[in-house]
Design a protein around this motif. Structure first.
Motif, PDB file in Angstrom:
ATOM      1  N   ASP A 218       0.841  -1.208   0.000  1.00 18.30           N
ATOM      2  CA  ASP A 218       0.000   0.000   0.000  1.00 18.30           C
ATOM      3  C   ASP A 218       0.871   1.252   0.000  1.00 18.30           C
ATOM      4  O   ASP A 218       0.687   2.167  -0.827  1.00 18.30           O
ATOM      5  CB  ASP A 218      -0.903  -0.030   1.232  1.00 18.30           C
ATOM      6  CG  ASP A 218      -1.906   1.110   1.269  1.00 18.30           C
ATOM      7  OD1 ASP A 218      -1.651   2.173   0.680  1.00 18.30           O
ATOM      8  OD2 ASP A 218      -2.958   0.949   1.925  1.00 18.30           O
ATOM      9  N   VAL A 219       1.841   1.303   0.912  1.00 19.82           N
ATOM     10  CA  VAL A 219       2.715   2.478   1.014  1.00 19.82           C
ATOM     11  C   VAL A 219       3.519   2.678  -0.276  1.00 19.82           C
ATOM     12  O   VAL A 219       3.767   3.810  -0.704  1.00 19.82           O
ATOM     13  CB  VAL A 219       3.669   2.343   2.223  1.00 19.82           C
ATOM     14  CG1 VAL A 219       4.664   3.505   2.266  1.00 19.82           C
ATOM     15  CG2 VAL A 219       2.878   2.290   3.523  1.00 19.82           C
ATOM     16  N   SER A 220       3.907   1.569  -0.920  1.00 21.11           N
ATOM     17  CA  SER A 220       4.749   1.659  -2.125  1.00 21.11           C
ATOM     18  C   SER A 220       4.043   2.334  -3.287  1.00 21.11           C
ATOM     19  O   SER A 220       4.689   2.781  -4.244  1.00 21.11           O
ATOM     20  CB  SER A 220       5.217   0.258  -2.541  1.00 21.11           C
ATOM     21  OG  SER A 220       4.144  -0.516  -3.056  1.00 21.11           O
ATOM     22  N   ARG A 222       2.489   5.069  -2.894  1.00 19.41           N
ATOM     23  CA  ARG A 222       2.530   6.515  -2.585  1.00 19.41           C
ATOM     24  C   ARG A 222       3.938   7.057  -2.397  1.00 19.41           C
ATOM     25  O   ARG A 222       4.170   8.254  -2.573  1.00 19.41           O
ATOM     26  CB  ARG A 222       1.712   6.773  -1.314  1.00 19.41           C
ATOM     27  CG  ARG A 222       0.227   6.515  -1.481  1.00 19.41           C
ATOM     28  CD  ARG A 222      -0.523   6.781  -0.193  1.00 19.41           C
ATOM     29  NE  ARG A 222      -0.547   5.622   0.698  1.00 19.41           N
ATOM     30  CZ  ARG A 222      -1.056   5.632   1.914  1.00 19.41           C
ATOM     31  NH1 ARG A 222      -1.560   6.763   2.402  1.00 19.41           N
ATOM     32  NH2 ARG A 222      -1.067   4.541   2.656  1.00 19.41           N
ATOM     33  N   ALA A 325      -0.391   0.640   7.201  1.00 17.12           N
ATOM     34  CA  ALA A 325       0.144   1.433   6.080  1.00 17.12           C
ATOM     35  C   ALA A 325       0.046   2.928   6.375  1.00 17.12           C
ATOM     36  O   ALA A 325       0.988   3.689   6.100  1.00 17.12           O
ATOM     37  CB  ALA A 325      -0.615   1.090   4.795  1.00 17.12           C
ATOM     38  N   GLU A 326      -1.076   3.350   6.945  1.00 13.93           N
ATOM     39  CA  GLU A 326      -1.247   4.780   7.258  1.00 13.93           C
ATOM     40  C   GLU A 326      -0.239   5.250   8.295  1.00 13.93           C
ATOM     41  O   GLU A 326       0.314   6.356   8.185  1.00 13.93           O
ATOM     42  CB  GLU A 326      -2.674   5.032   7.757  1.00 13.93           C
ATOM     43  CG  GLU A 326      -3.739   4.931   6.684  1.00 13.93           C
ATOM     44  CD  GLU A 326      -3.462   5.850   5.507  1.00 13.93           C
ATOM     45  OE1 GLU A 326      -3.087   7.023   5.730  1.00 13.93           O
ATOM     46  OE2 GLU A 326      -3.603   5.383   4.360  1.00 13.93           O
ATOM     47  N   TYR A 329       3.180   5.432   6.606  1.00 14.06           N
ATOM     48  CA  TYR A 329       3.228   6.595   5.713  1.00 14.06           C
ATOM     49  C   TYR A 329       3.363   7.887   6.522  1.00 14.06           C
ATOM     50  O   TYR A 329       4.161   8.771   6.177  1.00 14.06           O
ATOM     51  CB  TYR A 329       1.952   6.641   4.859  1.00 14.06           C
ATOM     52  CG  TYR A 329       1.898   7.825   3.931  1.00 14.06           C
ATOM     53  CD1 TYR A 329       2.593   7.821   2.721  1.00 14.06           C
ATOM     54  CD2 TYR A 329       1.168   8.969   4.262  1.00 14.06           C
ATOM     55  CE1 TYR A 329       2.553   8.924   1.868  1.00 14.06           C
ATOM     56  CE2 TYR A 329       1.115  10.064   3.429  1.00 14.06           C
ATOM     57  CZ  TYR A 329       1.815  10.035   2.226  1.00 14.06           C
ATOM     58  OH  TYR A 329       1.780  11.130   1.400  1.00 14.06           O
ATOM     59  N   THR A 333       6.649  10.574   6.380  1.00 13.38           N
ATOM     60  CA  THR A 333       6.447  11.923   5.826  1.00 13.38           C
ATOM     61  C   THR A 333       6.549  13.015   6.885  1.00 13.38           C
ATOM     62  O   THR A 333       6.183  14.161   6.638  1.00 13.38           O
ATOM     63  CB  THR A 333       5.076  11.999   5.119  1.00 13.38           C
ATOM     64  OG1 THR A 333       4.040  11.582   6.017  1.00 13.38           O
ATOM     65  CG2 THR A 333       5.066  11.134   3.879  1.00 13.38           C
TER      66      THR A 333
END
Length: 374
Positions: A218-220, A222, A325-326, A329, A333
């Motif tokens: 999922d992260v990949s 974004r 994943a959230e 992420y 960031t």
């Protein structure tokens, strides 16, 4: 004051958390009060070389745990042990039986590190352990959650159980970070512009790297990211196939067991633990000591105690890849200022688990047990 002789018993000084804990206690226990002795079965363990030179080390001439009872009893008797300390239920059983058959006045102290049970068969087995633990003087629980489990499922009296967290050898970790060198073939993984997510642990169901790989996929979508997985286990092929199905196999690196995982942690951008349950979550505290932010599931009962329910690292529900994943992420960031603030707070937290601080708590239990002040 005459030094008290403490015999530490474990299957082998291998690469697991129990052996690492014993190593920290053995090397940090006050030599003016205690004389430590280590007894294992006839195996070579990877932590043996880190033992302080003054620790007497005896290997029983057997590789079978059940065959260790009488040889251990003989060592307890010959070494005039005051305390026999052990960890993990199967080893605790042998230690208690060996001590009973030594016909000495040595006190048994047993340690429980895992949150065990849940099924009728498993709970029945724990009741049997609990019956045997009645012959021990004290029970050490790795966390408050583990203590409650011992009281509930082992039926051990609450007042007999002390909670002592895992000791973290912060100085050794920092030395490993500063002096450690990544193998040449691994340097390129960390050398690019991609953010690196790292985890470490046995490749087994309880560690749930499946959820981490799904979250990583999922992260990949974004961010430019890579995932490094340290550890060995029965699920390696299954996890590699999952990475292929999620179309991230070229970004997931299985690097096996590493003697110095800390230098890998220090080169990564976030440490992630996706476990279903943890007695303590020792690797979380070790990651904090390497100055890296951490993300963890609410692996009951230990992860929440290490991170104080999210104060020292972001947390999500067990098995929820989307939430994980959230959190990953979000961590990746952060601004540099925010990241540094979290790292410093993590260092403050890990200092509460400093080996010298934790070992003093063990020393206190040892002395109170011998002086019958409990």
């Amino acid at each position: 004051m005459e030094k008290k002789r403490v015999l530490f018993f474990i299957y082998q000084m291998g690469g697991g958390g129990a052996a690492r804990t014993l190593l920290n206690i053995l090397n940090n226990i006050d030599r003016s009060k205690f004389m430590p002795l280590l007894v294992t079965l006839d195996y070579d363990g990877s932590y043996e070389k880190y033992l302080d030179q003054d620790v007497k080390f005896i290997k029983l001439k057997t590789k079978r745990l059940r065959s260790a009872i009488f040889p251990l009893a003989k060592v307890i008797r010959e070494e005039k042990a005051d305390i026999v300390f052990s960890t993990i239920p199967n080893y605790n059983t042998i230690a208690i039986l060996g001590n009973l058959l030594s016909f000495t006045g040595a006190k048994n102290i047993v340690r429980e590190a895992a949150f065990l049970g849940g099924s009728p068969a498993a709970d029945f087995k724990l009741r049997l352990y609990g019956l045997l633990y009645k012959f021990s003087s004290r029970v050490i629980a790795l966390s408050n959650g583990v203590k409650e489990n011992i009281v509930k499922r082992y039926k051990v009296k609450r007042e007999k159980v002390n909670v002592i967290y895992n000791p973290v050898d912060i100085e050794r970790i920092r030395t490993n970070v500063e002096e450690g060198i990544l193998p040449q073939e691994h340097k390129t993984i960390f050398a690019g512009s991609e953010k690196v997510i790292i985890t470490a642990g046995r490749l087994v169901q309880d560690k749930d790297q499946q959820t981490l790989i799904k979250a990583f996929a999922d992260v990949s979508h974004r961010l430019d990211v890579r995932l490094v997985i340290l550890g060995e286990g029965e699920l390696e092929d299954e996890l590699k196939h999952l990475a292929e199905r999620m179309n991230v196999a070229d970004k997931v690196f299985f690097l096996g067991f590493q003697q110095n995982p800390y230098v890998y942690f220090a080169h990564a951008d976030v440490f992630v633990l996706a476990s279903k349950r943890e007695g303590f979550g020792h690797v979380l505290s070790e990651a904090l000591a390497t100055e890296i932010p951490v993300v963890s599931t609410k692996a009951y009962p230990g992860a929440g105690e290490v991170l104080n329910d999210g104060e020292y690292g972001l947390m999500c529900e067990v098995g929820n890849a989307e939430q994980l994943a959230e959190k990953i992420y979000e961590t990746l960031t952060w601004t540099e200022d925010r990241r540094e603030q979290v790292i410093q707070k993590g260092l403050e937290r890990v200092n509460t688990f400093h080996a010298q601080t934790i070992v003093k708590q063990y020393e206190d239990v040892f002395m109170k047990t011998l002086n019958k002040t409990y």
